[in-house]
Write a protein that holds these residues in place. Structure first.
Motif, PDB file in Angstrom:
ATOM      1  N   TYR A 102      45.308  60.757  17.915  1.00  0.00           N
ATOM      2  CA  TYR A 102      44.342  61.922  18.122  1.00  0.00           C
ATOM      3  C   TYR A 102      43.806  61.746  19.482  1.00  0.00           C
ATOM      4  CZ  TYR A 102      44.268  62.470  13.048  1.00  0.00           C
ATOM      5  OH  TYR A 102      44.647  62.710  11.675  1.00  0.00           O
ATOM      6  N   GLY A 103      44.512  62.395  20.508  1.00  0.00           N
ATOM      7  CA  GLY A 103      44.273  62.035  21.860  1.00  0.00           C
ATOM      8  C   GLY A 103      44.854  60.857  21.983  1.00  0.00           C
ATOM      9  N   ASP A 104      44.127  59.700  22.539  1.00  0.00           N
ATOM     10  CA  ASP A 104      44.641  58.653  22.825  1.00  0.00           C
ATOM     11  C   ASP A 104      44.449  57.376  21.793  1.00  0.00           C
ATOM     12  OD1 ASP A 104      43.849  58.480  26.614  1.00  0.00           O
ATOM     13  OD2 ASP A 104      45.562  59.472  25.166  1.00  0.00           O
ATOM     14  N   LYS A 105      43.674  57.952  20.917  1.00  0.00           N
ATOM     15  CA  LYS A 105      43.300  56.944  19.835  1.00  0.00           C
ATOM     16  C   LYS A 105      44.321  56.976  18.704  1.00  0.00           C
ATOM     17  CE  LYS A 105      39.373  55.921  16.643  1.00  0.00           C
ATOM     18  NZ  LYS A 105      39.683  54.531  16.915  1.00  0.00           N
ATOM     19  N   PHE A 106      44.622  55.957  18.153  1.00  0.00           N
ATOM     20  CA  PHE A 106      45.482  55.604  16.996  1.00  0.00           C
ATOM     21  C   PHE A 106      44.886  55.482  15.980  1.00  0.00           C
ATOM     22  CE2 PHE A 106      49.734  54.901  15.291  1.00  0.00           C
ATOM     23  CZ  PHE A 106      49.478  53.834  14.343  1.00  0.00           C
ATOM     24  N   SER A 107      45.143  56.479  14.911  1.00  0.00           N
ATOM     25  CA  SER A 107      44.505  56.047  13.563  1.00  0.00           C
ATOM     26  C   SER A 107      45.489  55.784  12.438  1.00  0.00           C
ATOM     27  CB  SER A 107      43.861  57.615  13.213  1.00  0.00           C
ATOM     28  OG  SER A 107      43.104  57.605  12.049  1.00  0.00           O
ATOM     29  N   PRO A 108      45.158  54.678  11.945  1.00  0.00           N
ATOM     30  CA  PRO A 108      46.269  54.359  10.555  1.00  0.00           C
ATOM     31  C   PRO A 108      46.323  55.386   9.674  1.00  0.00           C
ATOM     32  CG  PRO A 108      44.248  53.002  10.643  1.00  0.00           C
ATOM     33  CD  PRO A 108      44.266  53.965  11.665  1.00  0.00           C
ATOM     34  N   GLY A 109      47.434  55.268   9.184  1.00  0.00           N
ATOM     35  CA  GLY A 109      47.681  56.236   7.966  1.00  0.00           C
ATOM     36  C   GLY A 109      47.949  55.398   6.554  1.00  0.00           C
ATOM     37  N   ASP A 110      48.796  56.123   5.684  1.00  0.00           N
ATOM     38  CA  ASP A 110      48.957  55.596   4.522  1.00  0.00           C
ATOM     39  C   ASP A 110      49.595  54.307   4.062  1.00  0.00           C
ATOM     40  OD1 ASP A 110      48.863  59.021   3.285  1.00  0.00           O
ATOM     41  OD2 ASP A 110      47.172  57.712   3.535  1.00  0.00           O
ATOM     42  N   TYR A 111      50.550  53.836   5.016  1.00  0.00           N
ATOM     43  CA  TYR A 111      51.596  53.087   4.992  1.00  0.00           C
ATOM     44  C   TYR A 111      51.198  51.745   5.848  1.00  0.00           C
ATOM     45  CZ  TYR A 111      53.848  56.947   2.836  1.00  0.00           C
ATOM     46  OH  TYR A 111      54.195  57.886   2.196  1.00  0.00           O
ATOM     47  N   TRP A 112      51.204  50.649   4.889  1.00  0.00           N
ATOM     48  CA  TRP A 112      50.754  49.212   5.597  1.00  0.00           C
ATOM     49  C   TRP A 112      51.760  48.214   5.000  1.00  0.00           C
ATOM     50  CZ3 TRP A 112      46.614  48.065   8.982  1.00  0.00           C
ATOM     51  CH2 TRP A 112      45.721  49.201   9.066  1.00  0.00           C
ATOM     52  N   GLY A 113      52.029  47.332   5.967  1.00  0.00           N
ATOM     53  CA  GLY A 113      52.765  46.061   5.434  1.00  0.00           C
ATOM     54  C   GLY A 113      51.939  45.247   4.691  1.00  0.00           C
ATOM     55  N   GLN A 114      52.561  44.106   4.345  1.00  0.00           N
ATOM     56  CA  GLN A 114      52.027  42.947   3.855  1.00  0.00           C
ATOM     57  C   GLN A 114      50.942  41.877   4.602  1.00  0.00           C
ATOM     58  OE1 GLN A 114      54.881  42.785   4.203  1.00  0.00           O
ATOM     59  NE2 GLN A 114      55.095  40.771   4.873  1.00  0.00           N
ATOM     60  N   GLY A 115      51.619  42.248   5.993  1.00  0.00           N
ATOM     61  CA  GLY A 115      50.985  41.171   6.729  1.00  0.00           C
ATOM     62  C   GLY A 115      51.824  39.911   7.196  1.00  0.00           C
ATOM     63  N   THR A 116      51.612  39.317   8.248  1.00  0.00           N
ATOM     64  CA  THR A 116      52.231  37.912   8.410  1.00  0.00           C
ATOM     65  C   THR A 116      51.239  37.242   9.376  1.00  0.00           C
ATOM     66  OG1 THR A 116      54.353  36.979   9.596  1.00  0.00           O
ATOM     67  CG2 THR A 116      53.342  38.967  10.669  1.00  0.00           C
ATOM     68  N   GLN A 117      51.030  36.046   8.860  1.00  0.00           N
ATOM     69  CA  GLN A 117      50.247  35.051   9.385  1.00  0.00           C
ATOM     70  C   GLN A 117      50.541  34.643  10.945  1.00  0.00           C
ATOM     71  OE1 GLN A 117      46.848  33.703   8.323  1.00  0.00           O
ATOM     72  NE2 GLN A 117      46.703  32.955  10.390  1.00  0.00           N
ATOM     73  N   VAL A 118      49.814  34.653  11.806  1.00  0.00           N
ATOM     74  CA  VAL A 118      49.893  34.029  13.131  1.00  0.00           C
ATOM     75  C   VAL A 118      48.741  32.979  13.256  1.00  0.00           C
ATOM     76  CG1 VAL A 118      49.952  34.357  15.525  1.00  0.00           C
ATOM     77  CG2 VAL A 118      51.043  36.064  14.060  1.00  0.00           C
ATOM     78  N   THR A 119      49.107  31.743  13.581  1.00  0.00           N
ATOM     79  CA  THR A 119      48.124  30.577  13.889  1.00  0.00           C
ATOM     80  C   THR A 119      48.427  30.126  15.175  1.00  0.00           C
ATOM     81  OG1 THR A 119      48.160  30.380  11.392  1.00  0.00           O
ATOM     82  CG2 THR A 119      47.045  28.522  12.959  1.00  0.00           C
ATOM     83  N   VAL A 120      47.504  30.025  16.160  1.00  0.00           N
ATOM     84  CA  VAL A 120      47.596  29.682  17.229  1.00  0.00           C
ATOM     85  C   VAL A 120      46.865  28.189  17.319  1.00  0.00           C
ATOM     86  CG1 VAL A 120      47.711  29.918  19.971  1.00  0.00           C
ATOM     87  CG2 VAL A 120      48.067  31.811  18.318  1.00  0.00           C
ATOM     88  N   SER A 121      47.222  27.169  17.815  1.00  0.00           N
ATOM     89  CA  SER A 121      46.563  25.911  17.786  1.00  0.00           C
ATOM     90  C   SER A 121      46.323  25.602  19.172  1.00  0.00           C
ATOM     91  CB  SER A 121      47.470  24.887  17.126  1.00  0.00           C
ATOM     92  OG  SER A 121      48.646  24.485  18.054  1.00  0.00           O
ATOM     93  N   SER A 122      45.253  24.894  19.492  1.00  0.00           N
ATOM     94  CA  SER A 122      44.584  24.656  20.711  1.00  0.00           C
ATOM     95  C   SER A 122      45.096  23.064  21.160  1.00  0.00           C
ATOM     96  CB  SER A 122      43.162  24.620  21.006  1.00  0.00           C
ATOM     97  OG  SER A 122      42.736  23.809  19.803  1.00  0.00           O
TER      98      SER A 122
END
Length: 122
Positions: A102-122
């Motif tokens: 919507y213009g420059d703004k992205f609005s999520p819809g109905d379909y999503w993935g299950q997710g993937t974990q990203v862990t960044v250690s210091s």
């Protein structure tokens, strides 16, 4: 129906890189704009990056500009998130989703993935 499956997450040291992939199956992937979101423990979900269905425009959260790159390959029904110079504050579960601009703004819809974990250690 569109099914989305993320991959590529893992554990990486600060300053390192990861490339996330989101593989889509189902109908008309190439007609969808796509976005990457993330959610850290105790925090709200936030938009990270998005790309139009043709791949001609991309948008990024200020926190990842210059470090992350979103791209897509419609022939492979896949959208990618290249993450460089990772920081501990990038630690989160990353999700891909279909959506609409919507213009420059992205609005999520109905379909999503299950997710993937990203862990960044210091």
């Amino acid at each position: 129906q569109v099914q989305l499956v993320e991959s590529g997450g893992g554990l990486v040291q600060a300053g390192g890189s990861l490339r996330l992939s989101c593989a889509a199956s189902g109908r008309a992937f190439s007609s969808y704009s796509m976005g990457w979101f993330r959610q850290a423990p105790g925090k709200e979900r936030e938009s990270v990056a998005s790309i139009t269905w043709r791949g001609d425009r991309t948008y990024y959260a200020d926190s990842v500009k210059g470090r992350f790159t979103i791209s897509r390959d419609n022939a492979k029904n896949t959208v990618y998130l290249q993450m460089n110079s990772l920081k501990p504050e990038d630690t989160a579960v990353y999700y891909c989703a279909t959506g609409t601009y919507y213009g420059d703004k992205f609005s999520p819809g109905d379909y999503w993935g299950q997710g993937t974990q990203v862990t960044v250690s210091s």
